[in-house]
Design a protein around this motif. Structure first.
Motif, PDB file in Angstrom:
ATOM      1  N   ARG A 166       0.815  -1.013   0.077  1.00  0.00           N
ATOM      2  CA  ARG A 166      -0.098  -0.162   0.038  1.00  0.00           C
ATOM      3  C   ARG A 166       0.944   1.240   0.161  1.00  0.00           C
ATOM      4  NH1 ARG A 166      -3.187  -1.793   3.524  1.00  0.00           N
ATOM      5  NH2 ARG A 166      -2.116  -1.050   5.277  1.00  0.00           N
ATOM      6  N   THR A 167       1.927   1.226   0.686  1.00  0.00           N
ATOM      7  CA  THR A 167       2.590   2.246   0.773  1.00  0.00           C
ATOM      8  C   THR A 167       4.275   2.441   0.365  1.00  0.00           C
ATOM      9  OG1 THR A 167       3.736   1.767   3.065  1.00  0.00           O
ATOM     10  CG2 THR A 167       1.578   2.798   3.155  1.00  0.00           C
TER      11      THR A 167
ATOM     12  N   SER B  93       0.714   0.204  -6.393  1.00  0.00           N
ATOM     13  CA  SER B  93      -0.141  -0.916  -6.723  1.00  0.00           C
ATOM     14  C   SER B  93       0.702  -1.435  -8.146  1.00  0.00           C
ATOM     15  CB  SER B  93      -1.488  -0.200  -7.320  1.00  0.00           C
ATOM     16  OG  SER B  93      -1.099   0.651  -8.176  1.00  0.00           O
TER      17      SER B  93
END
Length: 414
Positions: free
Chosen positions: A350-351, A356
């Motif tokens: 996610r970070t 993605s």
């Protein structure tokens, strides 16, 4: 709250001489070593002088930018412990006349950097690369050993050990104390991804935390390099899953081997290549035997960067099963080669720097193996994901990394 963009502050002059302190250095290879060497090269190219203070190893080549101190092996993952900080160490270091100290690790070298900043009145920057809590749990380090280290650190710095939080486990409370001792004096604490803060948090005010992802330089191996890698390590022309990193328990190697066993049921010709130092050979041999994939797995050991680049070039999918990494520079290396990656860490997915442009799978053998197999059997999907990852990785260049760190240095000095 982290800051990715740091507005320059008024200072008399830019920081021009930075001393880096690290407990891990060549010939050992890991993410800290990679990011540190990349940063120093890029800083030098930008006109900022650097010196690295590290544990001495007989295989190191002497150079003017490296100051080594006597060290002994600590028995964990080939790490070496430098001698406890002494006056002679500070005198040797002070003679270089740095403008700022940048500490990269929390061991004795990191402690020496912290003490040197105090005694020489220099601004201090810390990079928090390692999830200490996850590593302490993975290696089952006794809480008493960490508490003893905490007392030693406090004594060397000249303060009382912080009081432990009764709501925390003894092991994690002791690590909390170590972090407070090392980070309290830091004018800036650098984290490579928000995953660091999401997992355990840091005892540092938000305004002193800065998000600076490390950059990676692309490497382009020749066709001869790739062919030589195949020949030397017995890698065939079929489907290849690649792993690069310490071949150890904290990196999720057990999950990867169990997942690969599920792949071989439908793709019996697939190969798994593991590149990295092996510190628990009996543990690895047991995993290879229990999963039944020993004849489909190539274990190369630690390799120089040019050989690793050849491995990326021949890989179809990159496996990153770790759930303890704070950034995973190997993900960017794979992306620069156009290789798609499969992660098991939702927070890093996610970070992280690639976001993605990677595939996320549940950390179970069946789910992780299925995600790898889907990319192995769908070359077009793998190609699209690899290209998207490469575009993201190209944003994080060594030059941008150095520029962001120089802004942090100026902020810390100002």
């Amino acid at each position: 709250m982290t800051q990715q963009l740091i507005a320059p502050v008024p200072v008399v002059a830019r920081v021009q001489r930075v001393a880096h302190f690290t407990d891990t250095y060549l010939p050992r290879r890991d993410g800290v070593v990679t990011s540190l060497r990349t940063l120093c090269d890029a800083l030098t190219a930008d006109g900022c002088e650097t010196v690295t203070v590290a544990p001495r190893h007989r295989s190191q080549n002497p150079c003017p930018e490296l100051l080594t101190l006597g060290s002994v092996p600590c028995g964990v993952a080939d790490l070496r412990l430098g001698g406890w900080p002494r006056r002679v160490h500070l005198e040797r270091f002070a003679a270089w006349r740095p403008d700022l100290i940048h500490v990269h690790t929390p061991g004795p070298m990191g402690l020496l950097g912290t003490i040197a900043a105090r005694r020489l009145g220099l601004p201090l920057v810390h990079s928090y690369h390692t999830d200490l809590y996850a590593y302490a749990d993975a290696y089952r380090i006794p809480a008493r050993a960490i508490e003893l280290g905490l007392s030693w650190y406090a004594n060397r710095i000249g303060v009382e050990p912080p009081n432990p939080d009764p709501a925390r486990s003894r092991r994690h409370a002791a690590i909390d104390g170590l972090n407070r001792l090392l980070l309290d004096d830091a004018a800036a604490v650098v984290v490579p991804t928000p995953a660091v803060l999401a997992r355990g948090g840091l005892p540092v005010p938000d305004e002193r935390i800065f998000l600076v992802p490390a950059g990676v330089a692309p490497r382009t191996p020749s066709g001869e390099d790739i062919a030589e890698f195949r020949r030397r390590h017995g890698v065939h022309d079929g489907l290849v899953v690649l792993f690069v990193g310490r071949v150890n328990r904290e990196k999720g190697v057990d999950l990867l081997l169990e997942a690969f066993a599920t792949i071989t049921r439908t793709l019996p010709a697939a190969q798994l290549v593991l590149i990295g130092a092996v510190y628990e050979r009996r543990w690895l041999a047991g995993l290879l035997q229990s999963t039944g994939v020993a004849d489909r797995v190539v274990v190369t050991g630690q390799l120089p960067p040019e050989e690793v680049a050849a491995a990326y070039a021949l890989a179809d999918v990159f496996a990153f099963p770790s759930r303890t990494d704070t950034q995973g520079l190997v993900l960017q290396e794979a992306a620069l080669a156009g290789v798609p990656s499969v992660l098991a860490d939702a927070q890093l997915h996610r970070t992280g720097a690639l976001g993605s442009a990677t595939r996320l799978a549940e950390p179970t053998p069946e789910a992780y193996g299925r995600a790898l197999a889907e990319l192995l059997t769908d070359p077009e999907a793998a190609r699209r994901l690899g290209l998207a990852a490469r575009e993201r990785a190209l944003l994080h260049t060594p030059t941008r990394y150095a520029a962001a760190m120089r802004d942090v240095y100026d902020r810390a000095a100002g």
